[in-house]
Design a protein around this motif. Sequence first.
Motif, PDB file in Angstrom:
ATOM      1  N   UNK A 141       0.839  -1.204   0.000  1.00 54.33           N
ATOM      2  CA  UNK A 141       0.000   0.000   0.000  1.00 54.33           C
ATOM      3  C   UNK A 141       0.871   1.251   0.000  1.00 54.33           C
ATOM      4  N   UNK A 142       1.969   1.215   0.749  1.00 56.34           N
ATOM      5  CA  UNK A 142       2.831   2.400   0.808  1.00 56.34           C
ATOM      6  C   UNK A 142       3.431   2.721  -0.557  1.00 56.34           C
ATOM      7  N   UNK A 143       3.767   1.655  -1.323  1.00 59.47           N
ATOM      8  CA  UNK A 143       4.264   1.899  -2.682  1.00 59.47           C
ATOM      9  C   UNK A 143       3.216   2.631  -3.512  1.00 59.47           C
ATOM     10  N   UNK A 144       1.966   2.224  -3.338  1.00 58.48           N
ATOM     11  CA  UNK A 144       0.907   2.716  -4.221  1.00 58.48           C
ATOM     12  C   UNK A 144       0.282   4.025  -3.732  1.00 58.48           C
ATOM     13  N   UNK A 145       0.518   4.360  -2.470  1.00 61.60           N
ATOM     14  CA  UNK A 145      -0.188   5.505  -1.873  1.00 61.60           C
ATOM     15  C   UNK A 145      -0.043   6.797  -2.686  1.00 61.60           C
ATOM     16  N   UNK A 146       1.170   7.166  -3.128  1.00 62.36           N
ATOM     17  CA  UNK A 146       1.273   8.417  -3.906  1.00 62.36           C
ATOM     18  C   UNK A 146       0.477   8.359  -5.210  1.00 62.36           C
ATOM     19  N   UNK A 147       0.300   7.159  -5.734  1.00 58.96           N
ATOM     20  CA  UNK A 147      -0.401   7.016  -7.018  1.00 58.96           C
ATOM     21  C   UNK A 147      -1.914   7.015  -6.806  1.00 58.96           C
ATOM     22  N   UNK A 148      -2.364   6.519  -5.658  1.00 59.78           N
ATOM     23  CA  UNK A 148      -3.766   6.722  -5.280  1.00 59.78           C
ATOM     24  C   UNK A 148      -4.060   8.224  -5.222  1.00 59.78           C
ATOM     25  N   UNK A 149      -3.154   8.929  -4.569  1.00 58.09           N
ATOM     26  CA  UNK A 149      -3.347  10.366  -4.420  1.00 58.09           C
ATOM     27  C   UNK A 149      -3.402  11.043  -5.784  1.00 58.09           C
ATOM     28  N   UNK A 150      -2.491  10.631  -6.661  1.00 59.00           N
ATOM     29  CA  UNK A 150      -2.464  11.230  -7.992  1.00 59.00           C
ATOM     30  C   UNK A 150      -3.766  10.937  -8.741  1.00 59.00           C
ATOM     31  N   UNK A 151      -4.230   9.711  -8.644  1.00 60.51           N
ATOM     32  CA  UNK A 151      -5.479   9.348  -9.323  1.00 60.51           C
ATOM     33  C   UNK A 151      -6.636  10.179  -8.774  1.00 60.51           C
ATOM     34  N   UNK A 152      -6.663  10.359  -7.448  1.00 59.15           N
ATOM     35  CA  UNK A 152      -7.765  11.135  -6.857  1.00 59.15           C
ATOM     36  C   UNK A 152      -7.771  12.570  -7.372  1.00 59.15           C
ATOM     37  N   UNK A 153      -6.584  13.133  -7.546  1.00 59.45           N
ATOM     38  CA  UNK A 153      -6.525  14.523  -7.993  1.00 59.45           C
ATOM     39  C   UNK A 153      -6.693  14.654  -9.506  1.00 59.45           C
ATOM     40  N   UNK A 154      -6.053  13.763 -10.263  1.00 53.94           N
ATOM     41  CA  UNK A 154      -6.116  13.882 -11.720  1.00 53.94           C
ATOM     42  C   UNK A 154      -7.525  13.606 -12.229  1.00 53.94           C
ATOM     43  N   UNK A 155      -8.190  12.622 -11.641  1.00 56.42           N
ATOM     44  CA  UNK A 155      -9.514  12.261 -12.141  1.00 56.42           C
ATOM     45  C   UNK A 155     -10.606  13.089 -11.468  1.00 56.42           C
ATOM     46  N   UNK A 156     -10.449  13.319 -10.173  1.00 55.21           N
ATOM     47  CA  UNK A 156     -11.442  14.106  -9.460  1.00 55.21           C
ATOM     48  C   UNK A 156     -12.352  13.242  -8.613  1.00 55.21           C
ATOM     49  N   UNK A 157     -11.946  13.052  -7.355  1.00 49.99           N
ATOM     50  CA  UNK A 157     -12.713  12.214  -6.435  1.00 49.99           C
ATOM     51  C   UNK A 157     -13.179  13.090  -5.274  1.00 49.99           C
ATOM     52  N   UNK A 158     -14.434  12.911  -4.862  1.00 46.02           N
ATOM     53  CA  UNK A 158     -14.893  13.610  -3.669  1.00 46.02           C
ATOM     54  C   UNK A 158     -15.004  12.602  -2.533  1.00 46.02           C
ATOM     55  N   UNK A 159     -14.759  13.042  -1.322  1.00 52.09           N
ATOM     56  CA  UNK A 159     -14.830  12.088  -0.213  1.00 52.09           C
ATOM     57  C   UNK A 159     -14.557  12.749   1.121  1.00 52.09           C
ATOM     58  N   UNK A 160     -14.654  11.923   2.152  1.00 54.65           N
ATOM     59  CA  UNK A 160     -14.486  12.335   3.533  1.00 54.65           C
ATOM     60  C   UNK A 160     -13.030  12.197   3.928  1.00 54.65           C
ATOM     61  N   UNK A 161     -12.320  13.306   4.004  1.00 55.26           N
ATOM     62  CA  UNK A 161     -10.897  13.190   4.323  1.00 55.26           C
ATOM     63  C   UNK A 161     -10.678  12.731   5.753  1.00 55.26           C
ATOM     64  N   UNK A 162     -11.706  12.884   6.579  1.00 54.85           N
ATOM     65  CA  UNK A 162     -11.553  12.501   7.980  1.00 54.85           C
ATOM     66  C   UNK A 162     -11.789  11.013   8.206  1.00 54.85           C
ATOM     67  N   UNK A 163     -12.224  10.289   7.179  1.00 53.11           N
ATOM     68  CA  UNK A 163     -12.503   8.866   7.398  1.00 53.11           C
ATOM     69  C   UNK A 163     -11.221   8.163   7.810  1.00 53.11           C
ATOM     70  N   UNK A 164     -11.357   7.184   8.670  1.00 54.13           N
ATOM     71  CA  UNK A 164     -10.209   6.660   9.405  1.00 54.13           C
ATOM     72  C   UNK A 164      -9.144   5.976   8.554  1.00 54.13           C
ATOM     73  N   UNK A 165      -9.556   5.101   7.683  1.00 55.72           N
ATOM     74  CA  UNK A 165      -8.575   4.283   6.986  1.00 55.72           C
ATOM     75  C   UNK A 165      -8.986   4.171   5.540  1.00 55.72           C
TER      76      UNK A 165
END
Lengths: 548, 193
Positions: free
Chosen positions: A133-157
């Motif tokens: 997961x740590x390897x992929x985490x920056x790419x999750x972040x990139x996907x969320x920003x490049x594509x456009x995801x809405x969500x609860x940043x306070x959600x725990x995990x």
Amino acid sequence: MDAIVIGAGAGGGVVANELAQAGLRVALFRGRNFSAADCDHDELTASQAPWNRNGRRFGPDFAEIQSYRPDPGTAARVVSSRGNYFSIVGWCVGGGTVSYQGLSWRFHPQTFRLKSLYGSIPGSTVEDWPISYDDLEPYYEKAEYELGICGDSASVAPPRRKPYPMPPLPDNREAQMLFPAARRLGWKPFHPPLAITSVEYRGRPACILCPYCIGYLCEVDAKSSTAVTVIPQALRTGLCTLHAQAVVREITVDGRGRPNGVIYREGKDPWKEMRAKLIVVAASAVETPRLLLSSKSKWFPSGIGNRYDQVGRHAHHDLSLAVFGYFDKVVSDGLGPGPSCAVDFQFQDQKLEGGGVLYNGFSRTPLRVVNTLPRPKSTKSWGRQFKEFYRKYFWQHIRIYCGAHGLPREGNRVDLDPELRDALGMPIARITHRAHAWSAPQLEWIAGRAEQLLSEAGAQFTIHDQVLPEPDGPLGEHQCGSCRMGSDPRSSVTDRTGRVHDVANVFVVDGSLMTNSGGCNPCLTIQALAYWVSEQIVRGWKSGGLNA
Amino acid sequence: MSKKNWQQITSRREFLHQCGLCTGSLVLPSSWLKMLVCAEPYSPQAGGNSRTGPLLEFRFFNSAQAAIVEAVTDQIIPADQQPGAKWAGVVHYIDLALVGDLKDFRVAYSRGIHRLATLAQDFAGKAFAELDFAAQTNILERLEQDQTPIALALNGAQFFELVRKHTLDGFFGDPKYGGNRDSVGWKILGFGG
């Protein structure tokens, strides 16, 4: 061409854009194009509608066939894209992201190492992923920003470094009932992450909250499909060409055993060849192995990447079950998209391998409800009682979706049917598949939580629906695992960068790569993997290794 | 996130409410349907029988077949205080579909209608369309259980399920396909379309 990308869906769209932005000339293949005329409110032609009569508008054409058998050694029967047992969902520019609901979870860190957590699981070929997961985490972040995801940043995990680029959509009436109920039960509800604009985002307007969402092309481009985000960006570079009506038959190989292009045809034109220095296969967990296995040569007598007979093995999907609660009052405001409250039990109870996730959905439209809202056994499927039931409960029910991990089951595979060919003369995919027994008790457990939640919210009674996709049926939505990544070529198809073992210049970027399902909608993980693989490709290109 | 954006969302939501997209919380006034169906008001007393002739020419069914199918659809979604499948013109939806996208089901309908006519004669001694409502219900309950093969890979029960499914499509689907007259299927659910 520098690169050919086969498959213009969740993963292929991302890779095409990343490569074009890096200056590569890219040909993006496959997937029927659609037009603004495909945007309407017609339930009879909507995608993902098992009751629809005209074919899945954003899915495969009616002429497609596959064969299916539950176990190796049993006879396979032909399944047509006309029926409900065809193992493909998206088949257009944007792939499944055009008609999906847009649920965009990150997988949990534990999902990447199920074998380490649980040891060998009988009947399953599960392995740890070669990345964490740590390897992929920056790419999750990139996907969320490049594509456009809405969500609860306070959600725990799972843990994240940056908040979602957009806040959640406003609470609908269901959320106003479910959030307090979940909290009373001591749970931690949150807004499910969605690939939908909650505010204006990068030139696209905010969602207008219409009910024609899942199964439909968004009329205001608020759904962050690759068809309205990365693919147009790729085309704007001037370096990417889209071959929307094309069919790719096989990957060609040069005299030294290096893949060097594809054979394809556009519409009814004759078959042609196109050359490229690298090839990315992103055609889905069924079509990707079909293409690799169809690409036979003296260098690859059983197909590209299939030296150890791994291509197409380990195919599986995650499973779901819907629980419905019936209320004595109106519980919906009729707004879309629907999913507004989620509770994640994954990996919270170590006795229950994987746990599960639940959320409410979807927006209600007439045919969807009368075809999917289950009745008590005492209510007939027709007549006065039937009519009365739907008139009463159309606005007085809540549907909770429960998801659970699927596992790669021994014997499951996508390969080529030894006899049958499609209308173009290409071998068809043969699906050998049953769900691993592990999923059923997980689903029962999570469905019990859904019943608890609905009762706490005031439901008078609840009904458990059937498990979907059918456990003893072909691959359905969320299909994955068929060209999985791994460190050992004898049990996987690609390395940790998505590159096919033993082949320098062929990459896989779709659900096929996923070593196991995440127990929830996989799209964001496919896209994070697409960014991860793209970076490796661009690095290899710039260092000269791929640019030979 | 700016506050302005949230206000925009809120106003969009109100806009949708005003457009009737979210009529779930409304109680339909009894005059509402009549107002909207002014050409041929629905009368609960007359049930589905307020119309004298078909809305359109039939393209596939002959008149006897159309009468049977129309009666079956009206059993599946009968009239009560609101219209049923007959009034909604569902038989026209099926008829048009059988010369279009559903043409593969022509044999099923021809044979299935014949099977239903036989059941009506055998168990009630009359043509199906001439039976009263309760007697038609009885015959359809027999068809629902009927394992008699009537066409390739189709028995009576499967034919009933086919008509049931097509009736839902015609009653709740888009009116442009010939059924769901005046969007009555949507109005019954309180759905604004």
